[in-house]
Design a protein around this motif. Structure first.
Motif: not given
Length: 500
Positions: A462, A464-465, A469, A479, A491, A494-495, A498-499
Motif C-alpha cells: 500500500a 508503494e502504491l 501515485c 487507485a 494491492v 495493482l502495484v 501500475l509499475s
C-alpha cells in the motif's frame, strides 16, 4: 459486502462486489417481486398474479411449478444459501431493505422533501444522490403486471424528485444554471404546470420577464383549448406577481457551493490557516481576503477549496457564489450569472465594465464568499469590499514549485504568482500551496476507500502504491477505487499493473 440489488434500471445483483447473471426475464420478474417486499413472505398466488396477471387464462399450464422452477434457478444464480427460502404458501427473500437501491432512493428523496423549504442545500445534495441511483427506466425489461405498475409509480416519483431538485436549485440562486433544462422540460411536457411554474420563476430571475409572461399565456391558451381549464392557483399567482414585479421573487442569498466530500484526509495546516483568514472579517488593508490555493494537477486544490468554503459558510450569511473554470462562458457571463443569483437583473447586452460596477454595488454591505475554481483571469470576479472573501484555485503548478505552508504568503508570492490580479485597494491576497499528501495521510486515504483491513494486510504494498501515485489525492482515489471495485485483486496486483 454481501448481496446488493438494483432495480432502478435493468435488474442487477452483486455478491461481494461481483455481478451475478439473473437469467431469463421471468426469473428476473420473480426476483423483482420478492425484492419489492424484502424479508417478507410473499404468497405464491401473489407471485403468480405479479408475473401473469389476474386472468387465469393468461397463466401457464402449471404456474405454481413454474414459480418453483424460477426460484430454484434464482438460488443457484445468487449463490448464497438461505437467501431465497420457501415458506408456508410462498417465498421470502432474506435481504435488508438497504440492500435494494429503490429503498435507498425513496429514503433519500423523502428526507430531501422534508428539508426542501428550510435546508435547500442539504435537500439538493440528497436529491442528487437519490437521482444518481437511476440507470434507466425502473425494472427495465422485466415482464408482468407488477413490473408495469411499479415502473409507472417510480417514473412519477422520479419526476417529482427532479422537480424538487430544480426547486432546491432555484432556492439556492442557481436559476441561470437550470433554465435551459427547465425550458427543455416544459417543451417535453407542455401541460405540466409545475414545470412551467419553475421555468417562469427561473426566466424572471434571469431578467427575462417578457419570456416568462409569454410562456404562461401559451400554457393558458393550450389548457383552455385542449381541456377547457385555466392554470392552477399557484401558477396563476406567480404569473400575477411577475406581471406586477411583486415582492419575494428575487433570491438575495445564493447558496451555490457544490457538495462537500466526507473523507478529506490531511491538509490540517492549510485548513487552519485558510479558515483563520477567511473568518477574520477583512484584510489588513481594510478590504476583502483572497485565499489562493495552488498546486500540481491531482493535488486536490479544488476539493480542498470546496471543503473550506463549507467550513466557513456560516461566516458569510448573505450567500456563497461559485464558478468553475471548465464551465462554458467568459468572465462576463459568469458575472451576469452572479448578479442574477444576488437578485439583480443585468441589462441585456451590458459590457463587462457596467456589469462589474453593478456586481460591486450588489456586494456592498454584504458578507458573501466567492469560490472561483480554476477560472481564467478571475480578477473582475473578486470582491472589493470588506466583509466579503474569495477562495481561488490555480491548477497545474509544477510539483517542484510547491512550497511548504507559511513560505508563500502575501500578494504575488509563491507558485502561480500573478495569475490572480485585479483585486481592489486594501485586498489581502494569501497563497497556500497544495502539494502531495504526507505518507501517513496517503496511506489513510487508501485505507478509507479500499478498506482498512485490506490495506493493513498489505501495508508495504500500500505504501508503494501511494508513492507510485505521487501521493496525489486524485491518483490515490482512482487507485483505491479500482481496488474497491475488484475485491479479487491484491494491492500488490495493482502495484504490478501500475509499475509494468
Amino acid at each position: 459486502m454481501g448481496l446488493e440489488f438494483a432495480v432502478l434500471g435493468p435488474p442487477r445483483a452483486w455478491l461481494d462486489g461481483r455481478e451475478r447473471a439473473l437469467g431469463r426475464p421471468q426469473q428476473r420478474a420473480l426476483l423483482c417481486a420478492l425484492l419489492l417486499a424484502p424479508g417478507e413472505l410473499v404468497p405464491t398466488h401473489r407471485l403468480i398474479t405479479a408475473l401473469w396477471g389476474e386472468d387465469e387464462e393468461d397463466w401457464p399450464k402449471d404456474p405454481v411449478g413454474q414459480i418453483g422452477t424460477h426460484a430454484h434457478r434464482l438460488r443457484r444464480a445468487l449463490d448464497r444459501p438461505g437467501v431465497l427460502v420457501a415458506g408456508p404458501g410462498g417465498y421470502r427473500l432474506a435481504v435488508a431493505r438497504e440492500a435494494v437501491d429503490v429503498f435507498r432512493y425513496e429514503d433519500e428523496a423523502g428526507r430531501a422533501a422534508a428539508l426542501l423549504r428550510d435546508a435547500p442545500e442539504e435537500a439538493r445534495e440528497l436529491l442528487a444522490r437519490a437521482l444518481g441511483r437511476w440507470s434507466g427506466a425502473a425494472l427495465d425489461g422485466v415482464p408482468g403486471p407488477l413490473a408495469a405498475r411499479t415502473r409507472e409509480r417510480l417514473a412519477a416519483s422520479r419526476h417529482a424528485a427532479v422537480m424538487a431538485s430544480y426547486e432546491a436549485e432555484l432556492a439556492l440562486g442557481r436559476h441561470a444554471e437550470v433554465l435551459a433544462a427547465l425550458r427543455e422540460l416544459t417543451a417535453a411536457r407542455p401541460e405540466d404546470e409545475e414545470a412551467h411554474r419553475l421555468c417562469l420563476l427561473a426566466l424572471y430571475r434571469c431578467g427575462r420577464r417578457t419570456e416568462a409572461l409569454a410562456l404562461f399565456e401559451a400554457l393558458r391558451e393550450r389548457l383552455d383549448r385542449r381541456l377547457g381549464l385555466d392554470p392552477g392557483g399557484a401558477l396563476t399567482g406567480l404569473y400575477e406577481r411577475i406581471r406586477r414585479d411583486g415582492p419575494g421573487l428575487a433570491v438575495p442569498r445564493p447558496r451555490q457551493l457544490p457538495p462537500d466530500i466526507p473523507d478529506l484526509v490531511g491538509r490540517g495546516a492549510q485548513v487552519r490557516e485558510a479558515e483563520r483568514l477567511l473568518r477574520s472579517g477583512g484584510g489588513r488593508g481594510g478590504g476583502p481576503v483572497v485565499v489562493v490555493l495552488s498546486g500540481p494537477y491531482g493535488a486536490g486544490a479544488s476539493t480542498l477549496a470546496v471543503h473550506l468554503a463549507h467550513r466557513v459558510r456560516d461566516a458569510f450569511p448573505d450567500g456563497q457564489l461559485y464558478a468553475r473554470g471548465d464551465a462554458p462562458g467568459a468572465v462576463r457571463e459568469v458575472m451576469a450569472g452572479f448578479l442574477r443569483a444576488l437578485g439583480e437583473r443585468p441589462p441585456e447586452g451590458a459590457g463587462e465594465g457596467e456589469l462589474g460596477a453593478r456586481y460591486r454595488a450588489a456586494l456592498a454591505g454584504r458578507r458573501v464568499l466567492v469560490l472561483l475554481d480554476g477560472v481564467p483571469g478571475p480578477g473582475p470576479l473578486l470582491p472589493v469590499g470588506a466583509g466579503c472573501a474569495a477562495l481561488v484555485t490555480e491548477a497545474g503548478t509544477a510539483a517542484e514549485e510547491v512550497r511548504e505552508p507559511g513560505t508563500a504568503s502575501g500578494a504575488g508570492a509563491g507558485a502561480g504568482a500573478g495569475a490572480v490580479t485585479g483585486t481592489g485597494t486594501g485586498t489581502e491576497t494569501v497563497r497556500l500551496p497544495v502539494g502531495p499528501l504526507d505518507p501517513e495521510d496517503a496511506y489513510e486515504l487508501l485505507a478509507r476507500i479500499a478498506g482498512p483491513d485490506r490495506i493493513r494486510r498489505e501495508s508495504a504494498a500500500a505504501r508503494e502504491l501511494a508513492e507510485l501515485c505521487g501521493r496525489l489525492p486524485a491518483r490515490l482515489r482512482s487507485a483505491a477505487g479500482r481496488l474497491a471495485a475488484r475485491p479479487q485483486w491484491s494491492v500488490a496486483d495493482l502495484v504490478g499493473r501500475l509499475s509494468g
